[in-house]
Scaffold this motif. Structure first.
Motif, mmCIF file in Angstrom:
data_model
loop_
_atom_site.group_PDB
_atom_site.id
_atom_site.type_symbol
_atom_site.label_atom_id
_atom_site.label_comp_id
_atom_site.label_asym_id
_atom_site.label_seq_id
_atom_site.Cartn_x
_atom_site.Cartn_y
_atom_site.Cartn_z
ATOM 1 N N ASP A 1 0.809 -1.225 0.000
ATOM 2 C CA ASP A 1 0.000 0.000 0.000
ATOM 3 C C ASP A 1 0.840 1.272 0.000
ATOM 4 O OD1 ASP A 1 -2.519 1.156 -0.220
ATOM 5 O OD2 ASP A 1 -2.738 1.418 1.947
ATOM 6 N N TYR B 1 -4.194 -5.218 -6.086
ATOM 7 C CA TYR B 1 -4.129 -4.902 -4.660
ATOM 8 C C TYR B 1 -5.027 -3.728 -4.262
ATOM 9 C CZ TYR B 1 0.103 -7.632 -5.369
ATOM 10 O OH TYR B 1 0.975 -8.616 -5.722
ATOM 11 N N ARG B 2 -5.341 -2.862 -5.241
ATOM 12 C CA ARG B 2 -6.078 -1.633 -4.958
ATOM 13 C C ARG B 2 -7.299 -1.525 -5.842
ATOM 14 N NH1 ARG B 2 -0.902 2.446 -4.411
ATOM 15 N NH2 ARG B 2 0.111 0.743 -3.301
ATOM 16 N N SER B 3 -8.279 -0.782 -5.402
ATOM 17 C CA SER B 3 -9.507 -0.568 -6.173
ATOM 18 C C SER B 3 -9.202 0.073 -7.528
ATOM 19 C CB SER B 3 -10.430 0.349 -5.375
ATOM 20 O OG SER B 3 -11.342 0.983 -6.224
ATOM 21 N N THR C 1 -8.983 3.806 -7.450
ATOM 22 C CA THR C 1 -7.877 4.509 -6.789
ATOM 23 C C THR C 1 -7.471 5.728 -7.620
ATOM 24 O OG1 THR C 1 -7.051 2.404 -5.937
ATOM 25 C CG2 THR C 1 -5.501 4.258 -5.935
ATOM 26 N N ASN D 1 -2.441 5.737 -2.505
ATOM 27 C CA ASN D 1 -2.586 4.489 -1.744
ATOM 28 C C ASN D 1 -4.078 4.261 -1.438
ATOM 29 O OD1 ASN D 1 -3.278 6.036 0.520
ATOM 30 N ND2 ASN D 1 -1.281 5.817 1.507
ATOM 31 N N SER D 2 -4.376 3.279 -0.600
ATOM 32 C CA SER D 2 -5.786 2.935 -0.379
ATOM 33 C C SER D 2 -6.557 4.041 0.335
ATOM 34 C CB SER D 2 -5.883 1.636 0.429
ATOM 35 O OG SER D 2 -5.290 1.824 1.703
ATOM 36 N N GLN D 3 -5.851 4.990 0.942
ATOM 37 C CA GLN D 3 -6.506 6.082 1.684
ATOM 38 C C GLN D 3 -6.633 7.366 0.865
ATOM 39 O OE1 GLN D 3 -7.585 5.186 4.858
ATOM 40 N NE2 GLN D 3 -6.857 3.248 4.029
ATOM 41 N N TYR E 1 -7.615 10.280 -1.754
ATOM 42 C CA TYR E 1 -8.912 10.690 -2.291
ATOM 43 C C TYR E 1 -8.755 12.001 -3.058
ATOM 44 C CZ TYR E 1 -8.958 13.914 1.684
ATOM 45 O OH TYR E 1 -8.626 14.892 2.577
ATOM 46 N N THR F 1 -3.358 12.458 -0.076
ATOM 47 C CA THR F 1 -3.135 11.247 0.721
ATOM 48 C C THR F 1 -3.099 11.685 2.175
ATOM 49 O OG1 THR F 1 -1.849 10.236 -1.048
ATOM 50 C CG2 THR F 1 -1.583 9.308 1.170
#
Lengths: 243, 243
Positions: free
Chosen positions: B155, B182-184, B187, B225-227, B229, B237
């Motif tokens: 991530d 690994y990620r949407s 992303t 990363n996954s957080q 937006y 991030t």
């Protein structure tokens, strides 16, 4: 409209500030930031108005900076290195949005600590690398170790920020242990404290011995990849050119 | 003794050059580098002596620079961004050693393309990240994909240099496919071309759609990363502060 600049002023000395960072700080009505940074800047910009806040009050500091900008002021919120790398840029945008502040925000990038440390050590960042902070204040420790392991597995050069603090004395040793699952204990490692500042100190050691080097939150640790070597006191990661 | 400075002059404009880079280039007897970089600098330092060499002749360029420094000249070997990140610093040290040149060499760090691109996009590099070049000229392609996969697995924010060239048109798509394991697919991804230059262009897209964005060797791709937006057109991030 008020203007808030999020300024990274580089490693600390005047030499590595960008022309834009210097211009913005000279023009600002107010320079604000963590006390240590503000003290560094007073030497170079003695006649400015400063607002210093202690560490751990990042959100409060951002609110104050946004409030000042809302009064039609030009505010420079400063941090060392690059304000966009583990810096204040993200939280400034978040706070300004939450406050619905009608101000203009601009990030002024700077020379990050990894670049400053690399230039002192030789040329360790000539190939792909990972930048990982060992501070677990806001990151689960398991995720930090997972990142170190993945960087080790894929032979990335590893640049560790915040390698040690008073409370976290063993994390560098643990990171080295993880990396030694993938790399030789003889892998060269560079440690730079206060890179680019008057107090700058550096040394080159190995993964097996890195825990012997005194370091703190002002230090950067760069672990070579499997191709890195030391020559004439310099840590070099080759790019692959035929000499 | 002759002096060779390996200078990173940042993204391209005068604004993001450091005070030291400006001072060294103003003082140099000779400024040398890849033709594109030399052309950029002539606008800001019109009265200097330049020696431009075409791309793909890195070793030859270094030899010439070292030879000039051996004639007691002050030479600035320039590249954009940070000379210590995928730059000329490593090869300069290697060539000077091979030539047994009795000269002084100093690396002058600059604002790297990742920092410049991040400042344009918002604040995508607020957390741990990997910097990976998709150029397989000197790196086995398998190792590149391994690095992308490991960054995905742990991530890390991923910053891709050299995402596309005339010959390598599908690598970004492949990198995105790997990261989507690994990620949407949603992303957020930022793409910046000519960060910090007059021709600067940027856009924010997603992992699923990044291959639709026109890009080339002058582009930088930053995958959240996954957080991460997007808010008000900025790629953020979060660091983890409570606002």
């Amino acid at each position: 409209m008020g203007k808030l600049y999020v300024v990274g002023f580089g490693p600390g000395g005047y030499a590595h500030m960008t022309a834009k960072a210097i211009e913005v700080m000279e023009r600002a009505d107010l320079i604000t930031g963590y006390t240590t940074y503000v003290e560094m800047l007073k030497e170079f910009f003695p006649d400015k108005t400063y607002l210093a806040t202690p560490m751990m009050q990042e959100v409060k500091r951002c609110r104050m900076a946004v409030e000042e900008a809302m009064k039609e002021q030009t505010v420079a919120m400063v941090s060392s290195g690059d304000s966009g790398i583990y810096g204040m840029a993200g939280i400034v945008y978040q706070v300004a949005e939450e406050m619905q502040a009608d101000i203009s925000i601009e990030t002024v990038p700077g020379v990050t600590a990894a670049s400053a440390a690399a230039s002192v050590l030789g040329a360790p960042l000539m190939h792909d690398f990972a930048v990982i902070s060992l501070s677990d204040l806001m990151t689960p420790l398991e995720l930090i170790w997972k990142r170190v392991a993945c960087a080790g597995e894929s032979d990335l050069v590893v640049c560790l920020y915040n390698p040690k603090s008073k409370k976290r004395t063993t994390y560098v040793e643990r990171a080295a242990e993880i990396l030694m699952q993938y790399r030789s204990p003889e892998t060269p490692v560079g440690v730079v404290r206060h890179a680019g500042r008057r107090e700058e100190k550096s040394c080159i050691t190995t993964l097996a011995e890195v825990q012997e080097v005194p370091m703190d939150m002002f230090s950067i640790v760069i672990v070579g990849n499997s191709q890195s070597y030391v020559s004439q006191g310099r840590l070099i990661t080759p790019r692959g050119y035929r000499i």
